[in-house]
Design an enzyme around this catalytic site. Structure first.
Site, PDB file in Angstrom:
ATOM      1  N   LYS A  20      69.195 -23.990 -62.826  1.00 46.17           N
ATOM      2  CA  LYS A  20      68.998 -23.571 -61.444  1.00 46.17           C
ATOM      3  C   LYS A  20      67.775 -22.658 -61.292  1.00 46.17           C
ATOM      4  O   LYS A  20      67.271 -22.102 -62.281  1.00 46.17           O
ATOM      5  CB  LYS A  20      70.277 -22.907 -60.935  1.00 46.17           C
ATOM      6  CG  LYS A  20      71.447 -23.907 -60.872  1.00 46.17           C
ATOM      7  CD  LYS A  20      72.714 -23.283 -60.334  1.00 46.17           C
ATOM      8  CE  LYS A  20      73.829 -24.302 -60.259  1.00 46.17           C
ATOM      9  NZ  LYS A  20      75.070 -23.734 -59.696  1.00 46.17           N
ATOM     10  N   ARG A 114      76.947 -19.784 -68.827  1.00 46.31           N
ATOM     11  CA  ARG A 114      77.020 -19.059 -67.549  1.00 46.31           C
ATOM     12  C   ARG A 114      77.255 -17.563 -67.772  1.00 46.31           C
ATOM     13  O   ARG A 114      76.782 -16.736 -66.983  1.00 46.31           O
ATOM     14  CB  ARG A 114      78.093 -19.656 -66.657  1.00 46.31           C
ATOM     15  CG  ARG A 114      77.651 -21.003 -66.082  1.00 46.31           C
ATOM     16  CD  ARG A 114      78.717 -21.620 -65.235  1.00 46.31           C
ATOM     17  NE  ARG A 114      78.245 -22.823 -64.566  1.00 46.31           N
ATOM     18  CZ  ARG A 114      79.033 -23.825 -64.227  1.00 46.31           C
ATOM     19  NH1 ARG A 114      80.335 -23.775 -64.492  1.00 46.31           N
ATOM     20  NH2 ARG A 114      78.546 -24.876 -63.611  1.00 46.31           N
ATOM     21  N   ASN A 124      75.058 -18.989 -60.839  1.00 50.36           N
ATOM     22  CA  ASN A 124      75.696 -19.156 -62.153  1.00 50.36           C
ATOM     23  C   ASN A 124      74.809 -19.908 -63.147  1.00 50.36           C
ATOM     24  O   ASN A 124      75.287 -20.396 -64.156  1.00 50.36           O
ATOM     25  CB  ASN A 124      77.065 -19.819 -62.011  1.00 50.36           C
ATOM     26  CG  ASN A 124      76.998 -21.199 -61.397  1.00 50.36           C
ATOM     27  OD1 ASN A 124      75.924 -21.721 -61.127  1.00 50.36           O
ATOM     28  ND2 ASN A 124      78.146 -21.802 -61.182  1.00 50.36           N
ATOM     29  N   HIS A 127      74.281 -26.125 -63.671  1.00 45.11           N
ATOM     30  CA  HIS A 127      75.224 -27.044 -63.038  1.00 45.11           C
ATOM     31  C   HIS A 127      75.667 -28.075 -64.058  1.00 45.11           C
ATOM     32  O   HIS A 127      74.889 -28.489 -64.919  1.00 45.11           O
ATOM     33  CB  HIS A 127      74.547 -27.764 -61.864  1.00 45.11           C
ATOM     34  CG  HIS A 127      75.338 -28.930 -61.346  1.00 45.11           C
ATOM     35  ND1 HIS A 127      76.352 -28.785 -60.430  1.00 45.11           N
ATOM     36  CD2 HIS A 127      75.267 -30.250 -61.642  1.00 45.11           C
ATOM     37  CE1 HIS A 127      76.866 -29.976 -60.177  1.00 45.11           C
ATOM     38  NE2 HIS A 127      76.229 -30.882 -60.885  1.00 45.11           N
TER      39      HIS A 127
END
Length: 185
Positions: A20, A114, A124, A127
């Site tokens: 992310k 995470r 977090n 994915h």
């Protein structure tokens, strides 16, 4: 005797992994952990999604309270999409990720990705697909040009190996034995 021996089977699954926006700068470090965990990175691309694309990707989350924040966060910068493959890829990737809430992950799964890279429930870091069917849908979304064919298993896998892989290996190994090169590579 063959009835007592378990049948050899080939199981390879694919799953989608996203690094992310807030941890893209840790891409190499995360990829190294992925590879050391037995995954093969089949495809990889860096991209930035628009808020509309994020809404489409997370359509199953639509209507939930955090949905606007999720789409804003996921479209806030570039991300890295990867197709990972290995035996039981979906479940192993979920295990490596740990709980979706990074704060909880630090308490219950301190060595999970995470827990290490995430900040909170929303940010977090990574994915992972929840199931094989969602992995296929998400891979098609992130890699629209890819053709996902079912991976052969059981007799189909053995037939493929016997027809294509074994003859090539046999020819190559026979040539090596005949030549006996000082540096076989």
């Amino acid at each position: 005797m063959e009835e007592l021996m378990p049948e050899h089977q080939i199981f390879v699954e694919r799953t989608l992994a996203l690094i992310k926006p807030d941890v893209v700068h840790k891409e190499e470090e995360i990829e190294d952990l992925i590879l050391r965990s037995g995954f093969l990175i089949v495809q990889k691309r860096k991209l930035q999604l628009s808020p509309e694309q994020c809404s489409n990707f997370y359509a199953d989350q639509y209507g939930k309270l955090f949905f606007p924040n999720l789409t804003a966060y996921m479209s806030s910068g570039p991300l890295v999409a990867m197709v990972l493959a290995r035996h039981c890829a979906v479940s192993y990737w979920k295990e490596l990720l740990g709980p979706s809430n990074s704060i909880k992950a630090r308490r219950t799964h301190p060595h999970s990705l995470r827990a290490i890279y995430g900040t909170d429930d929303l940010r977090n870091a990574l994915h992972g697909s929840l199931s094989i069917s969602s992995a296929e849908r998400e891979i098609r979304f992130m890699f629209p040009e890819v053709i996902l064919e079912p991976i052969p298993a059981g007799q189909r896998a053995r037939d493929y190996l016997n027809l294509y892989v074994k003859p090539t290996l046999l020819e190559g190994l026979t040539a090596l034995c005949k030549e006996k090169p000082a540096d076989p590579m």
